[in-house]
Scaffold this motif. Sequence first.
Motif, short mmCIF file in Angstrom:
data_model
loop_
_atom_site.label_atom_id
_atom_site.label_comp_id
_atom_site.label_asym_id
_atom_site.label_seq_id
_atom_site.Cartn_x
_atom_site.Cartn_y
_atom_site.Cartn_z
N TRP A 24 43.70 -5.06 5.89
CA TRP A 24 44.78 -6.05 5.88
C TRP A 24 44.37 -7.24 5.04
O TRP A 24 43.24 -7.72 5.13
N HIS A 25 45.28 -7.73 4.19
CA HIS A 25 44.97 -8.90 3.35
C HIS A 25 45.91 -10.07 3.63
O HIS A 25 45.47 -11.22 3.64
N ASN A 26 47.17 -9.81 3.81
CA ASN A 26 48.11 -10.83 4.28
C ASN A 26 49.31 -10.11 4.87
O ASN A 26 49.29 -8.89 5.02
N GLU A 27 50.34 -10.85 5.23
CA GLU A 27 51.46 -10.25 5.94
C GLU A 27 52.17 -9.15 5.16
O GLU A 27 52.83 -8.29 5.74
N LEU A 28 52.02 -9.15 3.83
CA LEU A 28 52.71 -8.16 3.02
C LEU A 28 51.79 -7.21 2.27
O LEU A 28 52.26 -6.21 1.73
N VAL A 29 50.50 -7.50 2.22
CA VAL A 29 49.60 -6.72 1.37
C VAL A 29 48.48 -6.06 2.18
O VAL A 29 47.77 -6.73 2.93
N ASN A 30 48.34 -4.76 2.01
CA ASN A 30 47.21 -4.00 2.52
C ASN A 30 46.52 -3.31 1.35
O ASN A 30 47.14 -3.06 0.32
N SER A 31 45.26 -2.98 1.52
CA SER A 31 44.61 -2.09 0.56
C SER A 31 44.30 -0.77 1.25
O SER A 31 44.03 -0.72 2.46
N TYR A 32 44.37 0.31 0.47
CA TYR A 32 44.25 1.67 0.99
C TYR A 32 43.16 2.40 0.23
O TYR A 32 43.22 2.51 -1.00
N GLU A 33 42.15 2.87 0.96
CA GLU A 33 41.03 3.58 0.35
C GLU A 33 41.23 5.08 0.52
O GLU A 33 41.34 5.58 1.65
N PHE A 34 41.28 5.80 -0.60
CA PHE A 34 41.45 7.24 -0.60
C PHE A 34 40.20 7.93 -1.12
O PHE A 34 39.55 7.44 -2.05
N VAL A 35 39.88 9.07 -0.51
CA VAL A 35 38.78 9.92 -0.99
C VAL A 35 39.34 11.32 -1.21
O VAL A 35 40.48 11.62 -0.83
N SER A 36 38.54 12.17 -1.81
CA SER A 36 38.99 13.54 -2.03
C SER A 36 39.20 14.25 -0.69
O SER A 36 38.35 14.18 0.20
N ALA A 37 40.31 14.94 -0.56
CA ALA A 37 40.61 15.65 0.69
C ALA A 37 39.91 16.98 0.77
O ALA A 37 39.71 17.52 1.87
N SER A 76 44.38 16.18 -4.37
CA SER A 76 44.57 16.00 -2.94
C SER A 76 43.70 14.84 -2.46
O SER A 76 42.48 14.86 -2.63
N LEU A 77 44.33 13.84 -1.85
CA LEU A 77 43.63 12.64 -1.40
C LEU A 77 43.79 12.47 0.11
O LEU A 77 44.85 12.75 0.67
N ARG A 78 42.72 12.00 0.75
CA ARG A 78 42.77 11.69 2.17
C ARG A 78 42.60 10.18 2.35
O ARG A 78 41.71 9.58 1.74
N LEU A 79 43.44 9.57 3.17
CA LEU A 79 43.34 8.14 3.43
C LEU A 79 42.16 7.89 4.37
O LEU A 79 42.18 8.30 5.53
N LYS A 80 41.16 7.20 3.85
CA LYS A 80 39.94 6.94 4.64
C LYS A 80 40.03 5.63 5.43
O LYS A 80 39.49 5.53 6.53
N GLY A 81 40.68 4.63 4.85
CA GLY A 81 40.73 3.34 5.54
C GLY A 81 41.82 2.44 5.00
O GLY A 81 42.26 2.58 3.86
N VAL A 82 42.25 1.50 5.84
CA VAL A 82 43.26 0.51 5.47
C VAL A 82 42.70 -0.86 5.80
O VAL A 82 42.14 -1.08 6.88
N LEU A 97 36.64 13.38 -7.69
CA LEU A 97 37.85 12.68 -8.11
C LEU A 97 37.84 12.52 -9.62
O LEU A 97 36.79 12.22 -10.20
N PRO A 98 38.96 12.69 -10.28
CA PRO A 98 39.02 12.43 -11.71
C PRO A 98 38.62 10.98 -12.00
O PRO A 98 39.02 10.07 -11.26
N ALA A 109 45.50 10.85 6.93
CA ALA A 109 46.61 11.56 6.29
C ALA A 109 46.20 12.06 4.91
O ALA A 109 45.40 11.44 4.21
N VAL A 110 46.74 13.20 4.53
CA VAL A 110 46.46 13.79 3.21
C VAL A 110 47.73 13.71 2.35
O VAL A 110 48.82 14.06 2.80
N LEU A 111 47.54 13.21 1.13
CA LEU A 111 48.64 13.10 0.18
C LEU A 111 48.26 13.79 -1.12
O LEU A 111 47.08 13.84 -1.49
N MET A 112 49.24 14.31 -1.81
CA MET A 112 49.04 14.75 -3.18
C MET A 112 49.29 13.57 -4.10
O MET A 112 50.07 12.66 -3.78
N ALA A 113 48.63 13.57 -5.24
CA ALA A 113 48.77 12.45 -6.18
C ALA A 113 48.58 12.95 -7.60
O ALA A 113 47.86 13.92 -7.85
#
Length: 317
Positions: free
Chosen positions: A17-30, A9-15, A35-36, A92-96
């Motif tokens: 912006w890098h360019n018009e098409l690319v973002n990076s997404y930081e996930f932590v344990s929800a 279970s992962l929680r999105l901590k932050g996003v 984390l493995p 937001a929380v996602l399974m992975a």
Amino acid sequence: MMAENDLISLRLKGVSWHNELVNSYEFVSADGAHLPPFTAGAHVGLVLPVGERSYSLLNDPSETHRYVLGIARERNGRGGSDYIHEQLKVGAVLMASPPKNLFPLHEGDAPALLIAGGIGITPMLSMAAHMEALGRPWRLVYAVRGVEQEAFSSEISRWPGKVTVHRDKDAGGVLDLKKLVEEAAPETHFYCCGPGPMLASYVEACASRPQENVHLERFSAELPPPVNSGGFEVVLAKSGKCIRVKEEQSILQALEEAGVSAPRSCEQGICGVCETRLLDGIPDHRDSLLSEQERSANNVIMICCSRALTPSLTLDL
């Protein structure tokens, strides 16, 4: 899809912006669990409403508290990147599925040449951070069409003198991979991740090098046409079921139509999630993962894309 108890279970901590098409997404344990761990070159599979999608981890493997993914929005993709860019919100929380590595670094002190095209830079950032921490010799060449396509400038700036950014528009042409490979030391290990045309040129440029020193990862599939048209049967050894795979179906689709669940993610033969043990029959391997030696052994098959050369295949399912 993986079983629920295999997922994390992962929680999105932050996003970022890098360019018009690319973002990076930081996930932590929800749920506060550890984390493995992961190794440089690994990916995780995010379970999204449109299905599971695999993305490379770009952060240092020594960071045990977070996963950072660089995700480009694909204009003609299958909905995963659109969902992430448009609808996924901080908190937001996602399974992975846990990290899996199909693009590992060679263990040893040989120099490494990392070659990235576009969003293929993501696994290279993790590799570079790991080799830098170990004191291993490495160099990164990052190719983009122009400055507007560049991403992760702050990450790259940590390694002055070790990273070259090739901009096609400024250089008057695409990266000369042949020259790049020819100038490398004989013992160099090469790693490349990028679009199909770049990978084709890379494979050609490395043809005279020891193939155990040549590594690549695809982020989109270039599936060959099937050898045989028409359908075939798959026999499930554990249940005895016999399932017909129609000409227009994949094995995976036929299984799911018959009510048999199986792991799935990319559905293009590039992530390895659907790898299944093969007990009998000869497959038509159409994935981008297995080596020629692994294909010749005929003991595993990627059921999302590969088909059959014999009337039936028996799977360890």
